[in-house]
Scaffold this active site. Structure first.
Site, mmCIF file in Angstrom:
data_model
loop_
_atom_site.group_PDB
_atom_site.id
_atom_site.type_symbol
_atom_site.label_atom_id
_atom_site.label_comp_id
_atom_site.label_asym_id
_atom_site.label_seq_id
_atom_site.Cartn_x
_atom_site.Cartn_y
_atom_site.Cartn_z
ATOM 1 C CG HIS A 79 -3.021 9.075 -4.772
ATOM 2 N ND1 HIS A 79 -2.596 9.405 -6.042
ATOM 3 C CD2 HIS A 79 -3.314 7.752 -4.815
ATOM 4 C CE1 HIS A 79 -2.643 8.332 -6.824
ATOM 5 N NE2 HIS A 79 -3.074 7.307 -6.093
ATOM 6 C CD GLU A 80 -3.529 5.334 -1.581
ATOM 7 O OE1 GLU A 80 -4.491 4.616 -1.911
ATOM 8 O OE2 GLU A 80 -2.487 5.391 -2.252
ATOM 9 C CG HIS A 83 -7.562 5.532 -5.348
ATOM 10 N ND1 HIS A 83 -7.727 5.514 -6.720
ATOM 11 C CD2 HIS A 83 -6.223 5.500 -5.133
ATOM 12 C CE1 HIS A 83 -6.525 5.480 -7.294
ATOM 13 N NE2 HIS A 83 -5.598 5.480 -6.361
ATOM 14 C CE1 TYR A 95 -6.220 2.493 -9.790
ATOM 15 C CE2 TYR A 95 -5.247 0.315 -9.642
ATOM 16 C CZ TYR A 95 -5.175 1.679 -9.442
ATOM 17 O OH TYR A 95 -4.042 2.231 -8.890
ATOM 18 C CD GLU A 99 -3.221 5.629 -9.503
ATOM 19 O OE1 GLU A 99 -2.413 6.494 -9.143
ATOM 20 O OE2 GLU A 99 -3.828 4.912 -8.697
ATOM 21 C CG ASP A 151 0.900 0.299 -13.029
ATOM 22 O OD1 ASP A 151 0.279 0.116 -11.966
ATOM 23 O OD2 ASP A 151 1.148 1.436 -13.489
ATOM 24 C CG HIS A 168 0.398 3.710 -10.571
ATOM 25 N ND1 HIS A 168 -0.131 2.448 -10.503
ATOM 26 C CD2 HIS A 168 -0.034 4.352 -9.451
ATOM 27 C CE1 HIS A 168 -0.834 2.313 -9.389
ATOM 28 N NE2 HIS A 168 -0.802 3.458 -8.730
#
Ligand code: ZN
Lengths: 356, 88
Positions: A173-174, A177, A188, A197, A270, A275
């Site tokens: 996931h990271e 990005h 974002y 996301e 958020d 998310h």
């Protein structure tokens, strides 16, 4: 410009400059023209040579193809917050005693693998970018993030979360990005942020499936399974299969993710619910992938990857823009009569994203 | 002094908020100094931050400032962690 039967006289640089200069001033254009062009060309070449020398371009070999091997470095923040921290494992070194370091190292490798073998992409920038990760960030830090250059993983506080390297899909996931940053660069915030996301969840899950050799039917479609401390009531942080059902806990509350546009959450928190509303495109991917069966990275994953990296997806794309492009990509890659196109169209319809 | 901290975003997207009232606390001067430094270094409006990074709102006696990981000052980091740990 006059031509001489296809032959354009040009005085080579062997003609001394003062002669060229005199010719260039000649009243006869047949002589002055070529001389002037030669002077101009020479000065252009000189300027180019100077640029090449200054930037070291002449010495550089022809563009080198990026390596099929990752270039990983793991750092230890030793519970501090300065980045990147102390280098603890470089590419090719044997595993050490710290399981967190070893998990981060192999998670980066698995991510590199899926992008290379699944999509012929060399690292996150497509050009062999070195992969850096810092572990043991801060004290009991309940998070992992991408800072624009590298991944950062906390150990969790042990009460709600455990070590963030525990889930391979979190590592994927990271890193995704990073891929998004180098490709569609989705803003974002709000819907483009939720798409950003969702890309990370989709490819994070695919990295897990690829490394375990699972088909769409066998996969758990969970994000962050193994991340919640034993006392927490829940199985993971997000579920692509059934958004909103990953946890329901006294302390943590209930998983707020919607699965369809009817339940879309409008919020300023958020970054506009990035998310939260990612549950909708996440679920669309799950529906398309399971309808197609087999390995999810091969068909549905390929279509999503084509859109992410194809250059048509705008930085401020909404769900519907993304959906339309997946339909187009499905048609282009697998044909208009294919089950792929049908599966993608049906998936968006089921989550309530209009593609008309 | 009333110090409120709210944390949003993060990989999990789970919100946390807590507050500490320093009235009558023996360590009140320490809290005040920390809160003042944290607020001075804060931003007037939320910024986008980094993917999955935590975003923070720090409110001291009604005045709100914003901050985001990983660019926190040591005082902001200390105040946030103490409020979220000790606060209710
Ligand atoms: Zn993320």
């Amino acid at each position: 410009m006059t031509t001489h039967g296809g032959f354009e006289p040009v005085f080579c640089t062997v003609v001394p400059p003062h002669v060229l200069d005199r010719l260039a001033r000649n009243d006869d254009p047949a002589l002055s023209g070529p001389a002037r062009r030669t002077i101009l060309r020479d000065s252009e070449l000189r300027a180019l040579r100077q640029v090449n020398t200054e930037y070291g371009l002449l010495a550089a070999p022809a563009a080198k193809a990026p390596s099929d091997q990752p270039l990983r470095t793991i750092y230890d923040a030793e519970h501090g917050t300065s980045l990147p921290g102390t280098e603890v494992r470089a590419e090719g070194q044997d595993p050490g005693r710290d399981a967190t370091v070893n998990r981060a190292y192999s998670g980066l490798g698995a991510t590199f693998d899926l992008y290379l073998k699944g999509y012929r992409r060399h690292s996150i920038d497509g050009d062999g970018l070195a992969l850096d990760a810092t572990v043991h960030y801060d004290e009991g830090y309940n998070n992992a993030f991408w800072n624009g250059e590298q991944m950062v993983f906390g150990d969790g506080d042990g009460e709600i979360f455990v070590d963030f390297t525990n889930s391979i899909d979190v590592i994927g996931h990271e890193l995704t990005h990073g891929v998004t940053q180098y490709t569609a660069n989705l803003t974002y915030n709000g819907q483009p942020g939720a798409l950003n996301e969702s890309m990370s969840d989709v490819f994070g899950s695919l990295i897990k499936q690829y490394s375990l050799g699972q088909t769409a039917a066998e996969a758990d479609w969970l994000i962050g399974a193994g991340l919640l401390a034993p006392a927490v009531t829940g199985t993971a942080l997000r579920s692509m299969k059934a958004p909103g059902t990953a946890y329901d806990d006294d302390v943590l509350g209930k998983d707020p993710q919607p699965a369809t546009m009817d339940e879309y959450v409008r919020t300023g928190r958020d970054n506009g619910g990035v998310h939260i509303n990612s549950g909708i495109p996440n679920h669309a991917f799950y529906l398309a992938a399971t309808a197609l069966g087999g390995y999810a990275w091969e068909k549905a994953g390929q279509i999503w990857y084509d859109v992410l990296t194809g250059g048509e997806l705008g930085e401020r794309a909404f769900f519907t823009d993304f959906a339309k492009l997946t339909v187009k990509a499905a048609r282009e890659r697998f044909g208009s009569g294919g089950e792929e196109l049908q599966a993608v169209e049906k998936a968006w319809e089921q989550v309530g994203v209009r593609i008309l | 002094m009333r110090i409120q901290v709210s944390r949003t975003g993060g990989f999990a997207g789970i919100e946390r908020r807590a507050e500490v009232d320093t009235t009558g606390r023996p360590d009140a001067p320490e809290w005040h100094a920390l809160a003042e430094q944290a607020v001075t270094a804060g931003r007037g409006a939320p910024s986008a931050g980094v993917p999955d990074g935590f975003s923070y709102e720090i409110t001291v006696d009604g005045r709100t400032v914003y901050a985001a990981d990983p660019r926190l000052t040591p005082e902001q980091r200390e105040l946030i962690s103490r409020v979220l740990k000790e606060g209710a």
